[in-house]
Design an enzyme around this catalytic site. Structure first.
Site, PDB file in Angstrom:
ATOM      1  N   CYS A 236      -2.849   8.862   2.789  1.00 45.31           N
ATOM      2  CA  CYS A 236      -2.519   8.250   1.498  1.00 45.31           C
ATOM      3  C   CYS A 236      -3.648   8.460   0.496  1.00 45.31           C
ATOM      4  CB  CYS A 236      -2.188   6.772   1.662  1.00 45.31           C
ATOM      5  SG  CYS A 236      -3.434   5.846   2.541  1.00 45.31           S
TER       6      CYS A 236
ATOM      7  N   GLU B 231       0.894  -1.163   0.000  1.00 45.73           N
ATOM      8  CA  GLU B 231       0.000   0.000   0.000  1.00 45.73           C
ATOM      9  C   GLU B 231       0.925   1.204   0.000  1.00 45.73           C
ATOM     10  OE1 GLU B 231      -1.661   2.864   0.365  1.00 45.73           O
ATOM     11  OE2 GLU B 231      -2.325   2.597   2.434  1.00 45.73           O
TER      12      GLU B 231
HETATM   13  P1  NDP Z   1       8.946   4.900   3.992  1.00 45.64           P
HETATM   14  O1  NDP Z   1       8.324   4.252   2.827  1.00 45.64           O
HETATM   15  O2  NDP Z   1      10.362   5.314   3.899  1.00 45.64           O
HETATM   16  O3  NDP Z   1       8.848   3.918   5.258  1.00 45.64           O
HETATM   17  C1  NDP Z   1       7.696   3.144   5.519  1.00 45.64           C
HETATM   18  C2  NDP Z   1       8.046   2.064   6.521  1.00 45.64           C
HETATM   19  O4  NDP Z   1       9.054   1.204   5.988  1.00 45.64           O
HETATM   20  C3  NDP Z   1       8.611   2.595   7.824  1.00 45.64           C
HETATM   21  O5  NDP Z   1       8.139   1.787   8.880  1.00 45.64           O
HETATM   22  C4  NDP Z   1      10.086   2.457   7.609  1.00 45.64           C
HETATM   23  O6  NDP Z   1      10.780   2.383   8.805  1.00 45.64           O
HETATM   24  C5  NDP Z   1      10.169   1.146   6.861  1.00 45.64           C
HETATM   25  N1  NDP Z   1      11.386   0.982   6.086  1.00 45.64           N
HETATM   26  C6  NDP Z   1      12.233   1.928   5.619  1.00 45.64           C
HETATM   27  N2  NDP Z   1      13.222   1.364   4.889  1.00 45.64           N
HETATM   28  C7  NDP Z   1      12.988   0.028   4.892  1.00 45.64           C
HETATM   29  C8  NDP Z   1      13.648  -1.093   4.307  1.00 45.64           C
HETATM   30  N3  NDP Z   1      14.748  -0.960   3.570  1.00 45.64           N
HETATM   31  N4  NDP Z   1      13.132  -2.328   4.507  1.00 45.64           N
HETATM   32  C9  NDP Z   1      12.013  -2.486   5.233  1.00 45.64           C
HETATM   33  N5  NDP Z   1      11.344  -1.466   5.820  1.00 45.64           N
HETATM   34  C10 NDP Z   1      11.824  -0.221   5.640  1.00 45.64           C
HETATM   35  O7  NDP Z   1       8.020   6.075   4.398  1.00 45.64           O
HETATM   36  P2  NDP Z   1       8.295   7.309   5.327  1.00 45.64           P
HETATM   37  O8  NDP Z   1       7.578   7.044   6.579  1.00 45.64           O
HETATM   38  O9  NDP Z   1       9.747   7.656   5.427  1.00 45.64           O
HETATM   39  O10 NDP Z   1       7.573   8.437   4.469  1.00 45.64           O
HETATM   40  C11 NDP Z   1       8.125   8.789   3.215  1.00 45.64           C
HETATM   41  C12 NDP Z   1       7.019   9.036   2.219  1.00 45.64           C
HETATM   42  O11 NDP Z   1       6.183   7.911   2.086  1.00 45.64           O
HETATM   43  C13 NDP Z   1       6.079  10.147   2.643  1.00 45.64           C
HETATM   44  O12 NDP Z   1       6.609  11.331   2.239  1.00 45.64           O
HETATM   45  C14 NDP Z   1       4.810   9.799   1.942  1.00 45.64           C
HETATM   46  O13 NDP Z   1       4.849  10.351   0.647  1.00 45.64           O
HETATM   47  C15 NDP Z   1       4.849   8.287   1.841  1.00 45.64           C
HETATM   48  N6  NDP Z   1       4.001   7.632   2.845  1.00 45.64           N
HETATM   49  C16 NDP Z   1       2.894   6.995   2.428  1.00 45.64           C
HETATM   50  C17 NDP Z   1       2.064   6.411   3.346  1.00 45.64           C
HETATM   51  C18 NDP Z   1       0.829   5.719   2.917  1.00 45.64           C
HETATM   52  O14 NDP Z   1      -0.128   5.703   3.663  1.00 45.64           O
HETATM   53  N7  NDP Z   1       0.823   5.071   1.792  1.00 45.64           N
HETATM   54  C19 NDP Z   1       2.329   6.445   4.775  1.00 45.64           C
HETATM   55  C20 NDP Z   1       3.548   7.101   5.104  1.00 45.64           C
HETATM   56  C21 NDP Z   1       4.350   7.665   4.160  1.00 45.64           C
HETATM   57  P3  NDP Z   1      11.202   3.737   9.561  1.00 45.64           P
HETATM   58  O15 NDP Z   1      10.128   4.726   9.409  1.00 45.64           O
HETATM   59  O16 NDP Z   1      11.307   3.233  10.927  1.00 45.64           O
HETATM   60  O17 NDP Z   1      12.462   4.159   8.879  1.00 45.64           O
END
Ligand code: NDP
Length: 521
Positions: free
Chosen positions: A280, A246
């Protein structure tokens, strides 16, 4: 790793810890031990044991446990909302709303899991008439969930609750910005099932997430950015672990010439600015029919002017939960303005250090960042279109395809169907997420797989097909003892079954040359 709203430190014993900070004030609101790859593996091993017990309980007992958990969550809703407020900065009322929606889904899961997943008889067909056929949907075992910070209860619960409801145990890695919410959720289920590790939380940043992807899990449900989704998929591919993705969106709202403009503007404002735009399925683009564009824009500007971000009691929206997102929003607004766009409300000055005030942009080119990329802030672009065909074309031009909305008195269903998104609300926004029976998920860069509804339950299962011989067949097809006479009988049966078309389509004439590979001419 450190981000601006969480910091990783090391104690004198060398234990790595993560501080969770308030995005509104920068205060430390929690300190948590970071999980290593070894401790993630150990959590998954414990979950494996719990999954056997849980799968063996059956639907009735599981419904009972999930019902008790729902009661605990309901009675402690205010406490949970406090933790959400501390870690995300969103107003208490908004935190309560997302918890309420999660409770509604939990209730639906309890009352529908058996109906959706339980064993069903299937017609065996004429050739296998001597068989009884059935299908049921069995739990996968252990599901890993990597969750986001924007709706730290509602969004991960879309995976956690549906995976549990389908009979799996879950290991959950909350965002490093909202670890306290994840721990709170797991502790609340432990009150109901103290002896089983049904829902465990592992803490850390991307490294911990990657360790969960590599662990002995049976499926990984991810919510976050498209870029990280690709990394998650690549890591999961090492063990052929299936993934559910997602990955956000760039949702459009279409306003037709016959729309209720007051309702459309109200919905556009809420869809774009609620939760400071960190949704989102938030509305990021609006396409308005030429005939009603000016009136709609005026109404939206009026509405946007009544909303403000802050910490005061009157503030409808809070801070940006992930401060680095402020730079993304600033870049999108600056780019839009530099390329001929205008801010009708807000603008460059609306982007502060922690808070962003609602911003409505017009005349923004369709190939600018504010239209193409996920902004994830309280901004929206509005564009005039000559008709709804153009609106559909522009809305569908996005790489994303998560949700969408249509405001129209007469053409809602028709326009909704033409939008290439997993979900569409007609004459409202984001309503689909609150209907537990509806699947939630997208297409394109928004990902694949579904949470919520029957599809969301099946997502965390595998289909188990079974046939059973009911009586000896008159004609046994699966034996080497089959005779040529029986084969002739089979041919007649197949013709009777499948060759009943009275007129065959005319086959194109095959050139004679094709036989020998040489032309006769
Ligand atoms: P990310 O996609 O970077 O992270 C989402 C999750 O994945 C977090 O729990 C993160 O951990 C984890 N993660 C990061 N790197 C890895 C990896 N290599 N392997 C496995 N898990 C990993 O989202 P962000 O929270 O940094 O937000 C960045 C952008 O994502 C936002 O600007 C927005 O555009 C979008 N976003 C979309 C969402 C949605 O509902 N679809 C929700 C949130 C963000 P950790 O955060 O602990 O680093």
């Amino acid at each position: 790793m450190s981000t601006d709203m969480s910091t990783e430190t090391s104690t004198s014993e060398g234990v790595q810890t993560l501080e969770s900070l308030s995005p509104a004030t920068g205060d430390v609101v929690g300190v948590h031990r970071i999980d290593t790859a070894e401790s993630v593996d150990a959590a998954v091993a414990r979950a494996r044991e719990a999954s056997k017990w849980w799968a063996g309980l059956g639907f009735d007992a599981r419904r009972e446990v999930l019902g008790q958990w729902r009661s605990v969550l309901t009675r402690r809703m205010a406490q949970l909302a406090d933790v959400v407020h501390q870690e995300t900065g969103k107003p208490h009322g908004d935190a309560q709303l997302e918890i309420g929606l999660a409770l509604d889904h939990l209730a639906w899961i309890g009352s529908h899991a058996e109906k959706v997943l339980g064993r069903k008889r299937v017609s065996p067909g004429l050739l296998m008439a001597n068989q009884a056929a059935s299908v049921e949907y069995l739990p996968l075992g252990v599901v890993g969930v990597i969750g986001p910070w924007n709706y730290p209860v509602f969004t991960p619960m879309g995976s956690i609750a549906y995976a549990l409801g389908a009979g799996n145990a879950v290991v959950f890695k909350p965002s490093e910005l909202t670890p306290g919410v994840g721990i709170w959720l797991a502790d609340s289920l432990r009150e109901v099932v103290p002896d089983h590790d049904l829902l465990q939380v592992v803490i850390g940043s991307g490294e911990t997430g990657a360790a969960l992807c590599r662990a002995d899990i049976d499926k990984l449900a991810f919510t976050g950015s498209t870029a990280t989704a690709k990394l998650v998929m690549a890591t999961c591919a090492e063990n052929l672990t299936p993934v559910l993705i997602e990955a956000g969106g760039k949702d459009a709202l279409l306003v037709d010439e016959d729309a209720d403009l007051v309702a459309a503007a109200d919905a556009a404002a809420w869809g774009a600015f609620a939760n400071a735009g960190q949704t989102c399925t938030g509305i990021e683009r609006v396409y308005v029919h030429d005939k009603v564009h000016d009136q709609f824009l005026e109404e939206l500007a009026r509405r946007a002017g009544t909303v403000h971000a802050g910490t005061d009691a009157g503030a409808q929206i809070g801070p940006m939960t992930m401060p680095s997102q402020v730079d993304v929003v600033r870049r999108h607004v600056a780019d839009a303005l530099a390329r001929g766009g205008r801010a009708v409300v807000g603008g460059a000055d609306a982007v502060g250090d922690r808070f962003i005030q609602p911003t409505v942009l017009v005349d923004v080119p369709e190939d600018s960042a504010a239209v193409l990329e996920e902004t994830f802030g309280p901004t929206v672009t509005v564009r005039r279109v000559r008709d709804m065909d153009e609106a559909v074309e522009l809305a569908n031009a996005s790489r994303y395809g998560l949700g969408s909305a249509v405001f129209s008195q007469k053409r809602g269903p028709e326009l909704a169907r033409r939008l290439r998104t997993g979900m569409t609300s007609i004459n409202s926004v984001i309503s689909f997420a609150a209907v537990p029976g509806l699947p939630f998920g997208g297409v394109g860069d928004s990902g694949f797989g579904r949470i919520h509804g029957p599809d969301g339950l099946k997502e965390f299962t595998y289909a188990k097909a079974v046939t059973r011989v009911r009586f000896k067949p008159a004609l046994n097809l699966t034996t080497f003892d089959r005779t040529p006479e029986q084969d002739t009988l089979v041919a007649s049966m197949l013709t009777a079954l499948h060759g009943r078309a009275t007129q065959l389509p005319k086959m194109p004439r095959r050139p004679l040359a094709t036989r020998g590979g040489r032309s006769r001419a």
